[in-house]
Design a protein around this motif. Structure first.
Motif, PDB file in Angstrom:
ATOM      1  N   ARG A   1      23.639   5.850   8.894  1.00 51.83           N
ATOM      2  CA  ARG A   1      22.771   6.831   8.233  1.00 51.83           C
ATOM      3  C   ARG A   1      21.321   6.402   8.417  1.00 51.83           C
ATOM      4  NH1 ARG A   1      23.591   6.945   2.087  1.00 51.83           N
ATOM      5  NH2 ARG A   1      21.814   5.560   2.035  1.00 51.83           N
TER       6      ARG A   1
ATOM      7  N   LEU B   1      22.359  15.242   6.863  1.00 57.38           N
ATOM      8  CA  LEU B   1      22.802  15.001   5.495  1.00 57.38           C
ATOM      9  C   LEU B   1      22.450  16.206   4.635  1.00 57.38           C
ATOM     10  CD1 LEU B   1      21.686  11.287   5.181  1.00 57.38           C
ATOM     11  CD2 LEU B   1      24.012  12.157   5.416  1.00 57.38           C
TER      12      LEU B   1
ATOM     13  N   VAL C   1      23.496  11.353   9.911  1.00 55.92           N
ATOM     14  CA  VAL C   1      24.491  10.317  10.167  1.00 55.92           C
ATOM     15  C   VAL C   1      24.924  10.459  11.622  1.00 55.92           C
ATOM     16  CG1 VAL C   1      26.842   9.549   9.673  1.00 55.92           C
ATOM     17  CG2 VAL C   1      25.351  10.233   7.805  1.00 55.92           C
TER      18      VAL C   1
END
Length: 162
Positions: free
Chosen positions: A102, A140, A148
């Motif tokens: 992430r 996200l 991600v």
């Protein structure tokens, strides 16, 4: 062969996750070594057979890309800021393992076209594509900002791998 994939993970039942681990990584290049050590220690416990080196290589490339391309330049140069901007997640199902990184950027990961195989950079996503069974990325949602980038590895049943 190489294509930027804006897609989520293939369907995997979250309830069937047998193991999961994650770690926050600081905004400095030494974090690649930290991610590698964390991954090796985690995979040592998970019996991933002959995929061990492939997974470690892909984690290194994904974390390097996040640090190099997804963080503001001043954050990477300055080193550790308040909180972490990059997070590594490892999730294992019976026959699959996912590495997900992430980062705070909304930019699409784009593989570079390069015929210079002696170049010291620019081949990260090529390596991810070559050593994993599939990879992709997704933005996200909710209160989290960024994206991600993930890579999926197929594992053989009960430690028997390809």
């Amino acid at each position: 062969m190489l294509k930027p994939l804006r897609q989520g993970l293939p369907p995997l039942d979250p309830a069937a996750v047998s193991d999961a681990a994650s770690c926050a990584l600081p905004a400095r290049y030494e974090a690649v070594g930290e991610a590698r050590r964390f991954t090796r220690a985690t995979l040592d416990q998970w019996d991933v057979g002959d995929r061990f080196d492939d997974i470690c290589l892909v984690v290194s490339e994904l974390v390097t890309n996040a640090l190099r391309h997804a963080l503001p330049t001043e954050a990477a140069a300055r080193g550790a800021e308040q909180g972490s901007h990059v997070r590594l997640h490892l999730m294992r199902w019976t026959e699959r393992l996912v590495c997900a990184v992430r980062d705070p950027s909304h930019d699409t990961p784009v593989p570079r076209d390069s015929d210079d195989f002696a170049a010291e950079s620019g081949r990260g996503l090529f390596l991810v594509d070559s050593f994993s069974d599939s990879w992709g990325w997704h933005p996200l949602a909710g209160t989290l900002s960024g994206k991600v980038v993930w890579a999926l590895f197929r594992l053989g049943p009960a430690g028997v791998n390809r």
